[in-house]
Motif scaffolding. Structure first.
Motif, PDB file in Angstrom:
ATOM      1  N   THR A   8      28.891  38.908  17.822  1.00  0.00           N
ATOM      2  CA  THR A   8      28.219  37.711  17.302  1.00  0.00           C
ATOM      3  C   THR A   8      28.912  36.444  17.792  1.00  0.00           C
ATOM      4  O   THR A   8      28.257  35.458  18.163  1.00  0.00           O
ATOM      5  CB  THR A   8      28.207  37.738  15.762  1.00  0.00           C
ATOM      6  OG1 THR A   8      27.498  38.890  15.325  1.00  0.00           O
ATOM      7  CG2 THR A   8      27.528  36.492  15.207  1.00  0.00           C
ATOM      8  N   LEU A  25      27.294  33.425  19.968  1.00  0.00           N
ATOM      9  CA  LEU A  25      27.288  32.027  19.531  1.00  0.00           C
ATOM     10  C   LEU A  25      27.882  31.098  20.582  1.00  0.00           C
ATOM     11  O   LEU A  25      27.360  30.012  20.837  1.00  0.00           O
ATOM     12  CB  LEU A  25      28.057  31.885  18.217  1.00  0.00           C
ATOM     13  CG  LEU A  25      27.381  32.451  16.966  1.00  0.00           C
ATOM     14  CD1 LEU A  25      28.351  32.444  15.789  1.00  0.00           C
ATOM     15  CD2 LEU A  25      26.140  31.652  16.628  1.00  0.00           C
ATOM     16  N   VAL A  30      19.944  29.548  18.538  1.00  0.00           N
ATOM     17  CA  VAL A  30      20.960  30.577  18.276  1.00  0.00           C
ATOM     18  C   VAL A  30      21.505  30.449  16.857  1.00  0.00           C
ATOM     19  O   VAL A  30      21.638  31.454  16.131  1.00  0.00           O
ATOM     20  CB  VAL A  30      22.107  30.466  19.309  1.00  0.00           C
ATOM     21  CG1 VAL A  30      23.244  31.394  18.921  1.00  0.00           C
ATOM     22  CG2 VAL A  30      21.600  30.805  20.706  1.00  0.00           C
ATOM     23  N   MET A  31      21.803  29.237  16.410  1.00  0.00           N
ATOM     24  CA  MET A  31      22.353  29.044  15.072  1.00  0.00           C
ATOM     25  C   MET A  31      21.343  29.416  13.997  1.00  0.00           C
ATOM     26  O   MET A  31      21.693  29.984  12.965  1.00  0.00           O
ATOM     27  CB  MET A  31      22.814  27.596  14.890  1.00  0.00           C
ATOM     28  CG  MET A  31      24.106  27.292  15.608  1.00  0.00           C
ATOM     29  SD  MET A  31      25.457  28.344  15.009  1.00  0.00           S
ATOM     30  CE  MET A  31      26.854  27.598  15.819  1.00  0.00           C
ATOM     31  N   VAL A  69      21.211  33.416  13.883  1.00  0.00           N
ATOM     32  CA  VAL A  69      22.410  34.060  13.329  1.00  0.00           C
ATOM     33  C   VAL A  69      22.582  33.721  11.843  1.00  0.00           C
ATOM     34  O   VAL A  69      22.873  34.600  11.021  1.00  0.00           O
ATOM     35  CB  VAL A  69      23.664  33.625  14.124  1.00  0.00           C
ATOM     36  CG1 VAL A  69      24.936  34.116  13.431  1.00  0.00           C
ATOM     37  CG2 VAL A  69      23.596  34.165  15.550  1.00  0.00           C
ATOM     38  N   THR A  70      22.363  32.466  11.473  1.00  0.00           N
ATOM     39  CA  THR A  70      22.577  32.063  10.085  1.00  0.00           C
ATOM     40  C   THR A  70      21.573  32.705   9.143  1.00  0.00           C
ATOM     41  O   THR A  70      21.944  33.180   8.057  1.00  0.00           O
ATOM     42  CB  THR A  70      22.473  30.529   9.958  1.00  0.00           C
ATOM     43  OG1 THR A  70      23.338  29.927  10.900  1.00  0.00           O
ATOM     44  CG2 THR A  70      22.878  30.094   8.568  1.00  0.00           C
ATOM     45  N   PHE A 102      29.975  27.214  10.420  1.00  0.00           N
ATOM     46  CA  PHE A 102      29.138  27.254  11.617  1.00  0.00           C
ATOM     47  C   PHE A 102      29.173  25.922  12.360  1.00  0.00           C
ATOM     48  O   PHE A 102      28.948  25.873  13.573  1.00  0.00           O
ATOM     49  CB  PHE A 102      27.704  27.636  11.255  1.00  0.00           C
ATOM     50  CG  PHE A 102      27.522  29.113  11.064  1.00  0.00           C
ATOM     51  CD1 PHE A 102      27.412  29.956  12.157  1.00  0.00           C
ATOM     52  CD2 PHE A 102      27.488  29.667   9.798  1.00  0.00           C
ATOM     53  CE1 PHE A 102      27.260  31.332  11.995  1.00  0.00           C
ATOM     54  CE2 PHE A 102      27.328  31.034   9.616  1.00  0.00           C
ATOM     55  CZ  PHE A 102      27.223  31.871  10.714  1.00  0.00           C
ATOM     56  N   ALA A 161      29.921  25.492  16.103  1.00  0.00           N
ATOM     57  CA  ALA A 161      28.998  24.694  16.918  1.00  0.00           C
ATOM     58  C   ALA A 161      29.740  23.678  17.772  1.00  0.00           C
ATOM     59  O   ALA A 161      29.314  23.376  18.893  1.00  0.00           O
ATOM     60  CB  ALA A 161      27.995  23.980  16.011  1.00  0.00           C
ATOM     61  N   GLN A 183      30.936  25.578  20.648  1.00  0.00           N
ATOM     62  CA  GLN A 183      29.755  25.929  21.439  1.00  0.00           C
ATOM     63  C   GLN A 183      29.254  24.722  22.232  1.00  0.00           C
ATOM     64  O   GLN A 183      28.932  24.829  23.431  1.00  0.00           O
ATOM     65  CB  GLN A 183      28.663  26.418  20.489  1.00  0.00           C
ATOM     66  CG  GLN A 183      27.368  26.825  21.156  1.00  0.00           C
ATOM     67  CD  GLN A 183      26.259  26.960  20.123  1.00  0.00           C
ATOM     68  OE1 GLN A 183      25.802  25.974  19.564  1.00  0.00           O
ATOM     69  NE2 GLN A 183      25.848  28.194  19.873  1.00  0.00           N
ATOM     70  N   ALA A 226      23.041  21.919  16.321  1.00  0.00           N
ATOM     71  CA  ALA A 226      23.423  23.261  15.888  1.00  0.00           C
ATOM     72  C   ALA A 226      23.549  23.334  14.367  1.00  0.00           C
ATOM     73  O   ALA A 226      23.155  24.329  13.743  1.00  0.00           O
ATOM     74  CB  ALA A 226      24.742  23.660  16.549  1.00  0.00           C
ATOM     75  N   THR A 269      21.593  25.652  11.680  1.00  0.00           N
ATOM     76  CA  THR A 269      22.277  26.384  10.607  1.00  0.00           C
ATOM     77  C   THR A 269      21.632  26.085   9.253  1.00  0.00           C
ATOM     78  O   THR A 269      21.341  26.999   8.471  1.00  0.00           O
ATOM     79  CB  THR A 269      23.760  25.968  10.564  1.00  0.00           C
ATOM     80  OG1 THR A 269      24.374  26.301  11.807  1.00  0.00           O
ATOM     81  CG2 THR A 269      24.496  26.671   9.445  1.00  0.00           C
TER      82      THR A 269
END
Length: 248
Positions: free
Chosen positions: A27, A31, A68-69, A72-73, A107, A111, A114, A145, A149
């Motif tokens: 993961t 990210l 992506v955020m 995943v979140t 996150f 971020a 990222q 990001a 989230t």
């Protein structure tokens, strides 16, 4: 009486999420590296047509972290609820907003890394032309990001399974990608679609990114950044109001 909002509890939640991410290498790699790899892939696709990458590159810097955020979140939060972890956490003196802010901080830190990687690769390796300050490009990527989230935390309240959480992608994220100005400039969209794009937060993130790559003036970018931040705060507030302790 409910427990007051506690910075100590919020920090503990953020530390717990970061510890989990550090142990989940796949993961964490997704990210941090996926936006860079996707950006490089698009550069490769248009390597013989450099002007096209310069046109869509800024929008992709906003879209990939958001996408992506969100994914995943929303899945991670739902897993916390379906496994009973969230219900056990709420046996402690903790508010829903403590939990959501802890997630947003954790996150958000991821971020920031990222965004630094994605902007560094795009500008340093792929020669994306930027007229404005590069650091502001990174700030907007982080805000975007965090928006992904916050939106993921909010919509996860309406899913009962991880499969349902993933189904929110075409319903919530894809329309924003189609209407954010990536395919057609927003002012050239049909009137109704332009109005819809005006109320979608990703549109303002893309506008801010695009402006920084075309001009040294930053006034419009700061205004768009404020709108993105306001959407993120609103989504966190709605997430706190709708967060469920367990999946029925």
């Amino acid at each position: 009486m409910s427990a007051p909002l506690s910075p100590r509890v919020t920090g503990a939640i953020a530390a717990r999420v970061l510890t989990q991410l550090r142990r989940d290498h796949r993961t964490l790699a997704m990210l941090l590296l996926l936006p860079c790899l996707l950006q490089a892939l698009l550069w490769w696709v248009f390597s013989d047509q450099g002007a096209i990458f310069d046109q869509i590159g800024p929008a992709l810097l906003a879209i990939f972290p958001f996408f992506v955020m969100f994914l995943v979140t929303s899945v991670t939060t739902l897993r916390e609820r379906s496994s009973g972890t969230l219900e056990r956490l709420f046996t402690m003196p903790m508010q829903r907003l403590d939990f959501l802010l802890g997630y947003a901080i954790a996150f958000g830190l991821v971020a920031a890394v990222q965004a630094a990687l994605a902007v560094g690769v795009s500008v340093g390796l792929l020669d994306l032309e930027v007229e404005g300050p590069i650091w502001l490009l990174g700030v907007i990527a982080v805000a975007d990001a965090v928006l992904g989230t916050a939106l993921g935390l909010f919509v996860s309240a309406f899913a009962r399974t991880e499969f349902q959480a993933v189904q929110f992608l075409p319903a919530v994220v894809v329309p924003q990608i189609l209407l954010c100005g990536l395919l057609v400039p927003r002012d050239q969209l049909p009137g109704v679609l332009e109005v819809i794009s005006d109320v979608l937060p990703l549109s303002y993130a893309v506008d801010a990114m695009t402006e920084l790559t075309t001009t040294t003036a930053t006034g419009g970018a700061w205004q768009d950044l404020g709108i993105v931040a306001a959407f993120a705060v609103a989504c966190l507030g709605l997430g706190a109001a709708t967060l469920q302790r367990r999946t029925e």
